[in-house]
Motif scaffolding. Sequence first.
Motif, PDB file in Angstrom:
ATOM      1  N   ALA A 175      52.783  43.606  18.804  1.00  0.00           N
ATOM      2  CA  ALA A 175      51.445  44.176  18.649  1.00  0.00           C
ATOM      3  C   ALA A 175      50.398  43.074  18.642  1.00  0.00           C
ATOM      4  O   ALA A 175      49.330  43.201  19.250  1.00  0.00           O
ATOM      5  CB  ALA A 175      51.359  45.005  17.366  1.00  0.00           C
ATOM      6  N   ILE A 176      50.704  41.957  17.988  1.00  0.00           N
ATOM      7  CA  ILE A 176      49.759  40.843  17.961  1.00  0.00           C
ATOM      8  C   ILE A 176      49.640  40.240  19.351  1.00  0.00           C
ATOM      9  O   ILE A 176      48.546  39.923  19.813  1.00  0.00           O
ATOM     10  CB  ILE A 176      50.189  39.786  16.921  1.00  0.00           C
ATOM     11  CG1 ILE A 176      50.036  40.368  15.509  1.00  0.00           C
ATOM     12  CG2 ILE A 176      49.371  38.501  17.076  1.00  0.00           C
ATOM     13  CD1 ILE A 176      50.564  39.486  14.417  1.00  0.00           C
ATOM     14  N   GLY A 177      50.767  40.080  20.038  1.00  0.00           N
ATOM     15  CA  GLY A 177      50.735  39.554  21.402  1.00  0.00           C
ATOM     16  C   GLY A 177      49.895  40.426  22.317  1.00  0.00           C
ATOM     17  O   GLY A 177      49.095  39.928  23.121  1.00  0.00           O
ATOM     18  N   ALA A 178      50.047  41.762  22.199  1.00  0.00           N
ATOM     19  CA  ALA A 178      49.259  42.682  23.024  1.00  0.00           C
ATOM     20  C   ALA A 178      47.780  42.587  22.686  1.00  0.00           C
ATOM     21  O   ALA A 178      46.923  42.566  23.581  1.00  0.00           O
ATOM     22  CB  ALA A 178      49.757  44.116  22.823  1.00  0.00           C
ATOM     23  N   PHE A 179      47.464  42.507  21.395  1.00  0.00           N
ATOM     24  CA  PHE A 179      46.072  42.384  20.973  1.00  0.00           C
ATOM     25  C   PHE A 179      45.460  41.101  21.524  1.00  0.00           C
ATOM     26  O   PHE A 179      44.346  41.106  22.045  1.00  0.00           O
ATOM     27  CB  PHE A 179      45.963  42.402  19.442  1.00  0.00           C
ATOM     28  CG  PHE A 179      44.604  42.018  18.944  1.00  0.00           C
ATOM     29  CD1 PHE A 179      43.535  42.882  19.058  1.00  0.00           C
ATOM     30  CD2 PHE A 179      44.380  40.772  18.379  1.00  0.00           C
ATOM     31  CE1 PHE A 179      42.265  42.526  18.610  1.00  0.00           C
ATOM     32  CE2 PHE A 179      43.126  40.401  17.930  1.00  0.00           C
ATOM     33  CZ  PHE A 179      42.062  41.291  18.052  1.00  0.00           C
ATOM     34  N   LEU A 180      46.176  39.988  21.417  1.00  0.00           N
ATOM     35  CA  LEU A 180      45.651  38.718  21.909  1.00  0.00           C
ATOM     36  C   LEU A 180      45.469  38.747  23.431  1.00  0.00           C
ATOM     37  O   LEU A 180      44.539  38.142  23.958  1.00  0.00           O
ATOM     38  CB  LEU A 180      46.555  37.562  21.486  1.00  0.00           C
ATOM     39  CG  LEU A 180      46.581  37.277  19.982  1.00  0.00           C
ATOM     40  CD1 LEU A 180      47.598  36.186  19.661  1.00  0.00           C
ATOM     41  CD2 LEU A 180      45.201  36.909  19.466  1.00  0.00           C
ATOM     42  N   GLY A 181      46.342  39.476  24.123  1.00  0.00           N
ATOM     43  CA  GLY A 181      46.184  39.635  25.569  1.00  0.00           C
ATOM     44  C   GLY A 181      44.907  40.386  25.908  1.00  0.00           C
ATOM     45  O   GLY A 181      44.164  40.002  26.823  1.00  0.00           O
ATOM     46  N   LEU A 182      44.633  41.463  25.178  1.00  0.00           N
ATOM     47  CA  LEU A 182      43.399  42.228  25.395  1.00  0.00           C
ATOM     48  C   LEU A 182      42.175  41.385  25.063  1.00  0.00           C
ATOM     49  O   LEU A 182      41.169  41.419  25.772  1.00  0.00           O
ATOM     50  CB  LEU A 182      43.396  43.499  24.539  1.00  0.00           C
ATOM     51  CG  LEU A 182      44.386  44.581  24.946  1.00  0.00           C
ATOM     52  CD1 LEU A 182      44.410  45.694  23.907  1.00  0.00           C
ATOM     53  CD2 LEU A 182      44.031  45.131  26.316  1.00  0.00           C
TER      54      LEU A 182
END
Length: 106
Positions: A57-64
């Motif tokens: 979830a953190i990885g996805a957030f940082l990608g966005l």
Amino acid sequence: MPTVREQATITSKGQITLPKPIRQALGVDAGGKVDFELREDGQVVVSRAEAEHEDPAIGAFLGLLAEDIQAGRHIRGLPDELARAMLAQVGRDDGLGEEIEGEVAL
């Protein structure tokens, strides 16, 4: 951390198996990563590698977030209360009320 001393054998392919007590002390399991540091005195220090984005979830957030920055979209700051809570969670002083010294590039 108590001293743990174990020995491992190097295979013909240059591989070793970290002994179970060492894996347990480092908190790593299958698929985990370790760092090796060769010091000037010849000692090798093995430590658990810190994963940059263990939580998907953190990885996805940082990608966005990276996409927003690249697209030049406006990104608002975190509310002070949330920022303080996040910093307290990792044991850091918030420093939100301190003056900024020197030049700041934005």
